[in-house]
Each structure stands twice: as structure tokens, then as C-alpha cells.
Write a protein that holds these residues in place. Structure first.
Motif, mmCIF file in Angstrom:
data_model
loop_
_atom_site.group_PDB
_atom_site.id
_atom_site.type_symbol
_atom_site.label_atom_id
_atom_site.label_comp_id
_atom_site.label_asym_id
_atom_site.label_seq_id
_atom_site.Cartn_x
_atom_site.Cartn_y
_atom_site.Cartn_z
ATOM 1 N N LYS A 13 6.559 -0.440 -5.929
ATOM 2 C CA LYS A 13 8.073 -1.130 -5.511
ATOM 3 C C LYS A 13 9.734 -0.275 -5.865
ATOM 4 O O LYS A 13 10.002 -0.750 -5.434
ATOM 5 C CB LYS A 13 8.170 -2.146 -7.081
ATOM 6 N N GLY B 201 4.230 2.290 -1.464
ATOM 7 C CA GLY B 201 3.956 1.338 -1.350
ATOM 8 C C GLY B 201 4.034 1.063 -2.508
ATOM 9 O O GLY B 201 4.579 -0.131 -2.908
ATOM 10 N N ILE C 129 -3.546 1.934 1.525
ATOM 11 C CA ILE C 129 -2.031 1.573 1.861
ATOM 12 C C ILE C 129 -1.528 1.354 1.093
ATOM 13 O O ILE C 129 -2.413 0.439 0.916
ATOM 14 C CB ILE C 129 -2.014 1.996 2.923
ATOM 15 N N GLY C 130 0.033 0.729 1.406
ATOM 16 C CA GLY C 130 0.564 -0.947 1.246
ATOM 17 C C GLY C 130 0.677 -0.110 -0.962
ATOM 18 O O GLY C 130 0.337 0.614 -1.051
ATOM 19 N N LEU C 131 0.879 -1.927 -1.310
ATOM 20 C CA LEU C 131 0.633 -1.918 -2.782
ATOM 21 C C LEU C 131 -0.575 -0.819 -3.432
ATOM 22 O O LEU C 131 -0.775 -0.546 -4.885
ATOM 23 C CB LEU C 131 0.424 -3.507 -2.482
ATOM 24 N N ASP C 132 -1.584 -1.157 -2.712
ATOM 25 C CA ASP C 132 -3.280 -1.111 -3.456
ATOM 26 C C ASP C 132 -2.987 0.589 -3.738
ATOM 27 O O ASP C 132 -3.674 1.175 -4.156
ATOM 28 C CB ASP C 132 -4.172 -1.001 -2.528
ATOM 29 N N ARG C 133 -2.534 1.103 -2.634
ATOM 30 C CA ARG C 133 -1.955 2.753 -2.883
ATOM 31 C C ARG C 133 -1.859 2.900 -4.377
ATOM 32 O O ARG C 133 -2.406 4.379 -5.384
ATOM 33 C CB ARG C 133 -1.172 3.521 -1.588
ATOM 34 N N HIS D 218 -9.664 -1.287 3.108
ATOM 35 C CA HIS D 218 -8.940 -0.496 3.515
ATOM 36 C C HIS D 218 -10.134 0.146 4.771
ATOM 37 O O HIS D 218 -10.599 0.014 4.383
ATOM 38 C CB HIS D 218 -8.604 0.070 2.532
ATOM 39 N N TYR E 184 9.157 2.853 -4.748
ATOM 40 C CA TYR E 184 9.103 4.230 -3.837
ATOM 41 C C TYR E 184 10.638 4.677 -2.879
ATOM 42 O O TYR E 184 10.928 5.975 -3.084
ATOM 43 C CB TYR E 184 7.802 4.056 -2.695
ATOM 44 N N ASP F 47 5.126 3.369 -10.151
ATOM 45 C CA ASP F 47 5.791 2.625 -8.743
ATOM 46 C C ASP F 47 6.735 3.720 -7.785
ATOM 47 O O ASP F 47 7.066 3.123 -7.109
ATOM 48 C CB ASP F 47 6.455 1.226 -9.219
#
Length: 721
Positions: free
Chosen positions: A35, A33, A701-705, A696, A37, A28
Motif C-alpha cells: 500500500k 504491491g 505479483i500485486g498485493l499477494d506479493r 500466479h 511502496y 506494505d
């Protein structure tokens, strides 16, 4: 009492070593993506929206736009409150601004305006009048918003149609046909190849709009499935594959004053590429760089914007491999018969000065290095450009004077620079980093030589256990070409130990993984793996970017072979290091890197124990026309090359653990690639693993990254560590 004393001593001996240890990262912290970063990005707190207006410069800080003179005296120019009050006086129902929006500064008739988007509107604000002078309302589905240079109208696309939105609220349909396969003004014409990022082009004074008409009716439908619906929903996309029918384009010209329209008479063949639209300064002509379907020939052709008639072909460039124009020509202000062309005709991208009859006046730059971008000042006296002259690892900013033909480098410190210059040319703001410098924004007075640091980022990794990172060179498989590598040692490195190694690979065109930027361009996942006891290694082999056409085109028509041999030179270098465990070597990459990962796992199965291939190209005959045919030709004219690069043919060679990952909505590398490989592995009795990210596209992308990189890490931990 003794027990309490001994307990305190034990507690002290336990806590002090823990306090002395460096903190550790989580994914993270390091993955886009995640929390946290932004906390670890050295650019996250720099001066925002930094730019010049005249010889003053602007930046945004704490919801305020400041205007600063060359003596660095700062005053408030526009605040969030200013914009909010102007909004309330214009749009009574407008939502309140949560923060100062991203702004664009523009000058029209010597007046300065600020443009910003908010609540489905675009607003043009006058700082002098402290009011909104233009307001545009967008409808649901409006995309590709392109504002007229006069700021009094917008061109937008919606569905397959192209529309004009005027400041009085009038909305005009410029072009639309009742056929879903015909699009107007689309930004994805030619699938974003040839440097194209949009599909509409206003003339210099805003009196006319050039736009692409793209007909995809001759291209077959390719099915994607949206599984978020209770009954899976079919989504058909147009995906022209190599050697098959491609879509066709023409170019229209619309004039808002009389609502007239003409189409350029580009003629046959219809399957060539009409790229890099440029307007003449007087708006009477349009210049196109036309590339044939085989992409080995490029012609600069001039058309009348008023009649659409083809006027003249200025010149034609040809290549034994491919031509790839990526920059529109640049006309010189005050000299409407002169323009600059960026071309790789002599092997490296350089600048050429032409007149409008097609006569070459002068080659402005030369040498074994690349010009990346260029812009001409308003007076037409100088051209400013970025280039790799000093080193392929660095990008610097230069000034070339048209009168004497000489150029000089304006940025001095090693690294990758992104600079802007004031209107007079006296002042420069340099934004750069290098391997030991996270980020610096510096103001230069080019006349006096004085400079001021506007912002310098702190080391975002301070207090954390961080690996040692080195950069060096090895020889390519041709034994003469230098290749740059990056080596990351594990945190707490012990030279007496042997460590598992992961090679992170891309290997293809339009990418360079190693630059002299902060920590040598290291990625967050690389740091995380080093923290977990891995060596992480990358090398930019032949086929990668910014080293000239010969270097990039070395794998032409036989993708994988040359790149694989260069990666194995990297392996040989790693094996020469006493702390590398030769029995624990892995490889990971995405897209072209996914292709290379699978290539290495199946062509060098004795070397690589574990691989993770994301969004991998497997069989190039399933890839799209523009990119695929440029580097591979067609399956019809290069059957041997396609056969050798088809990784399905090597599925039986797989010995190690290979994980393939794919997004189920991928419109770039369609899932047919990885699924075909699974099918061939089943038949060959080899056993890769497979993971799909629902919803995807080509990149997760996003949190799933964060989840993606946890999945990749676990796979290496399970089978390599």
C-alpha cells in the motif's frame, strides 16, 4: 497533587524515549504491491517522461507536458485539457482522461507528433495544430501493438493472427492459419531469449513489415489447471523441454502498398534460431543472426526482403561454450554500407565496425569490461553506449567518435547511469543513483561543462531505523577471481551479540544483484529482515552477469557446482565475523535462486538450518530448450551433468527446514519441478514444507506479493530466529 505530579513525570519518561526512537517499516512499505511502496521509492516523484526533442527537453508534471529550452526556460506544451478537447472533437463517446497519459514523441517529415493510448484507442496528436491527426480503434484481444514509423498504421496480433490497422479504420488480416499452434508476430518467439521482446519489425521508412511465423504443432502440450472455475479448467501451453522437439520459425515480409508477401528462404535445419532481425537502410535486405540448436555457432546472414532469397553469409562466430547474440546490428546513418555489431567473440561484449561485404574494418572497443547497449546519432558521426568499463558495479555513458576512433566517458559520478543526449550532441541528461544518492536527474552542457540539477530525491527512509550496508570483495573458489558481496547488519547492531544470517541468492546468468545504486541495490525485504534482527548477505558468484563470458560460463554443463562453491566462500567469510551465529544460517532465492537454495540445503545440510526456495528449478531436464540447452547441453549429450545437477537425487540429504513455494500457473518453471522434489522427499523420508499461490505465474505479483514476503519472514522467524 503529588500523584498527578509523579504520573506526569512517568508519562514524560515513557513518551520521550518512544518519540526519540526511529520509526519501523512494514512490508506494505517495502514490497512492490504494498500500500505504501511508492512512498519509499526514491524515483516515484522524479520528473516523469523526461526526454529530448531536438535540443529542448520535455517532462510531465501535474498533468502537463512542459518543453524547456537549453537555458531552462520552461513553457507549457501540452496539457490534459488540450488532449481532452482534441478527443471530444474526434471521438464524441470517448471516456474522459483521468490524467495525462503516457506519451511517445515522434517526428515525421520534420513535423512533431505525440502518440498516446486511451479507451481502447491509439491517438496521434499534433501540438502545432492542436488536433488529433490519426485515430486507431483496437479490438478486444489486440496485443503487441507496433506502430509504423510514418504513424499511419499499426501492426497488432490477436489470437494466432497478425493484422494491419490503418488510420482510415480499415483492418486487414496479414497472416492467419486455422491452426492454433501456428502464431504470427508473437512476442514470445524463442521464449523471449536472445534479447527478443517482440515479433514484428517495421522497415526504416515503414514500407514493409517483417514478422515471425512460429509453428508449435510439433511441441507437446503441457497442462496447467485454472482452479478459479467451479470445475477446474485445463489450460494447455506449449513448453519445449531440453533435448525434445522445439518449435520452428520462419520470417515473413508484408508490403501494405500492394499487399504482397514473401517468406525468407532460410532452409534447413529448421530447428535453429533466427534472431535479431535488422533492416538495411534501403529496405532491400534483412540481416539475421542465426544460431544453431547447440548454440555454439552464430552466423550473420543476409536475405532479400523482396524475393526472400538467401544472398550471403557475412561471417560465422563459434564458441567452445555458447554464443548468445542479444543486439541487432546498427547501420550508420549516411553510410549504408557500414554497421556496428555487438559481440562477445573475444570474451567480453564489444563493438565491431563492419562493411556489408562482411569485412571487419575495426574493433571499436576492447578491454575486460562489457558494452551493454549502443545507439548511433542521426548524423552518423558518433556512437553513444553504456558500459561497465569503470567497474562491474557501475554503468556509465560514453561517446565514441567514428572519425578519430576515440571515446570518452560522459558521466562522472560513481554509480549506475541512464543518460540521454540531445540531437546536436551538445546536451545530456543524466539519471543516476549510487550507494549514498537516492536519485538525481542532471542536465549537462557538454560544450561549456556547466550542469544543472533538475531533480534530486530526498532520502525516503529518513526518520526510520535503517541498517548499515557494506559492499566488498571476497575470492571465488578458484582463489583468484574477485566476487562482490553486500552485507546488511541488523538495525541497532551490537557487535557483542551473535545474529542469525540469511543468504539471499540468485547465482545464475542474466542477473547481477549488487550494483553501486542506492543503498547498494538493497531489496525491501532485506531491510525488513535487518529490522527484525537478521544479517542479510548476498554475493554475485561466477555464473552471474556483466563480468564477461568466462565468468558467466564457468558453470557451463554442470549448473550448481561452481555457484555452490562460490556461495560457500561467502559462508566462510560470514563465519569469520564474530557477530555471525554459525548455528543459525539460512538461505533464500527465487527461480535460479530457488534452484540454488535447494542445492545448498541438500549439498551443505550441516551449514544451512533453514531455506525458502521460490519457483525452483529442480531437474534441468524439465526446463525449456533455449535457456536450458545453452547452459547445460541436452540430456542426451550431457547425461553426467544432468544427473549431478538433478536435485531429486539429493532429496535424502535434506536435514533442515526447507519451504518450497510455487505459483500454480507457472509457465517458466513448471510445477513438475517442485512436485517431483516432494515425491522424492516422501520416498527418502525427508520433510520439506510446501506453499502454492493459486492463479500466479512464475512471480507472485500485486498485493499477494506482500503476503508472500510475510510467509517467507514467518518461516525464518519460526525456525531460524
Amino acid at each position: 497533587m503529588k500523584r498527578i505530579f509523579y504520573f506526569i513525570i512517568i508519562l514524560i519518561n515513557t513518551v520521550i524515549p518512544l518519540m526519540a526512537q526511529d520509526k519501523t517499516f512494514t512490508l506494505d512499505d517495502l514490497i512492490p504491491g504494498g500500500k505504501n511502496y511508492a512512498k519509499f521509492s526514491p524515483s516515484s516523484k522524479e520528473l516523469k517522461q523526461l526526454r529530448f526533442i531536438g535540443d529542448h527537453y520535455l517532462f510531465v508534471q501535474n498533468d502537463t507536458l512542459y518543453k524547456i529550452n537549453p537555458a531552462h526556460k520552461k513553457h507549457v506544451w501540452v496539457t490534459k485539457t488540450d488532449l481532452q478537447e482534441a478527443l471530444e472533437n474526434t471521438e464524441t463517446n470517448s471516456k474522459k482522461l483521468k490524467r495525462l497519459p503516457f506519451i511517445t514523441v515522434a517526428s515525421v517529415d520534420k513535423n512533431t507528433f505525440i502518440r498516446f493510448d486511451h479507451d481502447s484507442h491509439s491517438f496521434v496528436y499534433s501540438p502545432d495544430q492542436k488536433k488529433i491527426v490519426y485515430s486507431y480503434r483496437f479490438e478486444k484481444g489486440d496485443t503487441n501493438k507496433d506502430i509504423n514509423p510514418k504513424l499511419n498504421s499499426y501492426a497488432v496480433t490477436n489470437g494466432s493472427g497478425l493484422y494491419l490497422i490503418e488510420a482510415d479504420g480499415n483492418r486487414t488480416c496479414i497472416a492467419k492459419e486455422n491452426k492454433p499452434d501456428i502464431l504470427f508476430g508473437s512476442e514470445r518467439v524463442y521464449r523471449n531469449e536472445f534479447g527478443l521482446k517482440k515479433g514484428t519489425y517495421w522497415s526504416p521508412q515503414g514500407n514493409a513489415l517483417a514478422f515471425y511465423r512460429m509453428d508449435e504443432s510439433m511441441v507437446g502440450n503441457y497442462p496447467l489447471v485454472d482452479i478459479s472455475a467451479r470445475e477446474g479448467k485445463l489450460i494447455n501451453i506449449k513448453y519445449p523441454m531440453v533435448g525434445m522437439k522445439s518449435h520452428q520459425t520462419t520470417i515473413g515480409v508484408y508490403r501494405p502498398a500492394d499487399k504482397s508477401m514473401v517468406f525468407l528462404k532460410t532452409g534447413a535445419p529448421k530447428d535453429r534460431y533466427l534472431t535479431n532481425i535488422s533492416w538495411s537502410p534501403d529496405e532491400k535486405e534483412i540481416y539475421l543472426q542465426e544460431v544453431n540448436r547447440g548454440q555454439d555457432t552464430c552466423s550473420l546472414v543476409v536475405y532479400s526482403s523482396e524475393t526472400g532469397k538467401r544472398l550471403r553469409t557475412l561471417f560465422t562466430d563459434s564458441s567452445k561454450k555458447y554464443t548468445e547474440p542479444e543486439h541487432p546490428i546498427l547501420f550508420i546513418p549516411g553510410k549504408s554500407d557500414r554497421f556496428i555489431l555487438l559481440s562477445r567473440r573475444n570474451g567480453y561484449r564489444h563493438m565491431y565496425l563492419y562493411d556489408t561485404t562482411g569485412k571487419l574494418i575495426k574493433q571499436l572497443t576492447t578491454g575486460p569490461w562489457e558494452v551493454l547497449n549502443a545507439e548511433i546519432d542521426k548524423k552518423g558521426e558518433n556512437i553513444y553506449f553504456t558500459a561497465t568499463e569503470k567497474s562491474p558495479l557501475e554503468v556509465h555513458y560514453y561517446k565514441l567518435n567514428f572519425k578519430n576512433g576515440k571515446y570518452n566517458r560522459l558521466t562522472q559520478e560513481n554509480g549506475v547511469h541512464s543518460a540521454i543526449v540531445s540531437e546536436s550532441g551538445r546536451y545530456l541528461i543524466d539519471n543516476y543513483s549510487n550507494h549514498s544518492t537516492p536519485r538525481i536527474q542532471r542536465f549537462y552542457d557538454l560544450k561549456s561543462g556547466k550542469n544543472n540539477t533538475l531533480y534530486q530525491a530526498a532520502d525516503p527512509y529518513k526518520g526510520y531505523g535503517f541498517p548499515e550496508i557494506t559492499c566488498g570483495t571476497i575470492k571465488a573458489d578458484d582463489d583468484s577471481t574477485d566476487l562482490y558481496y553486500r552485507l546488511i547488519k541488523p538495525v541497532g547492531f551490537d557487535p557483542q551479540k551473535k545474529y542469525p544470517t540469511v543468504i539471499y541468492v540468485y547465482g545464475g546468468p542474466h542477473a547481477q544483484m549488487i550494483h553501486d545504486t542506492w543503498m547498494w541495490d538493497v531489496r525491501g525485504w532485506d531491510i525488513y529482515m535487518a529490522q527484525n534482527g537478521y544479517i542479510v548477505f548476498s554475493v554475485d558468484g561466477r555464473g552471474s552477469n556483466n563480468r564477461g563470458l568466462e565468468f558467466e560460463s564457468a558453470p557451463h554443463r554442470r549448473l550448481g557446482e561452481i555457484e555452490g562453491k562460490d556461495q560457500m566462500r561467502g559462508v566462510a567469510f560470514l563465519k569469520s565475523l564474530p557477530y555471525v551465529d554459525q548455528e543459525r544460517m539460512g538461505v533464500h532465492g527465487w527461480s535460479f535462486g530457488g534452484f540454488m537454495t535447494t542445492y545448498l540445503m541438500t549439498h551443505y545440510p550441516e551449514t544451512f538450518k533453514v531455506g525458502v526456495a521460490g519457483g525452483p528449478v529442480i531437474d534441468w531436464k524439465y526446463y525449456e530448450v533455449m535457456y536450458g540447452e545453452r547452459y547445460m547441453g541436452t540430456p542426451q549429450n550431457n547425461p553426467e551433468g544432468y544427473e549431478k545437477s538433478n536435485l531429486n537425487n539429493y532429496a535424502g540429504n535434506l536435514k533442515g527446514h526447507l519451504l518450497l513455494i510455487h505459483g500454480d500457473q507457472d509457465p517458466v518453471v513448471v510445477m513438475q519441478h517442485s512436485l517431483s522434489f516432494l515425491d522424492h522427499c516422501v520416498k527418502a523420508r525427508t520433510y520439506p514444507d510446501y506453499f502454492v499461490y493459486p492463479g500466479h505465474e512464475h512471480n507472485v505479483i500485486g498485493l499477494d506479493r506482500v503476503h508472500l514476503h510475510e510467509k517467507i519472514t514467518r518461516y525464518f522467524n519460526d525456525y531460524l530466529k
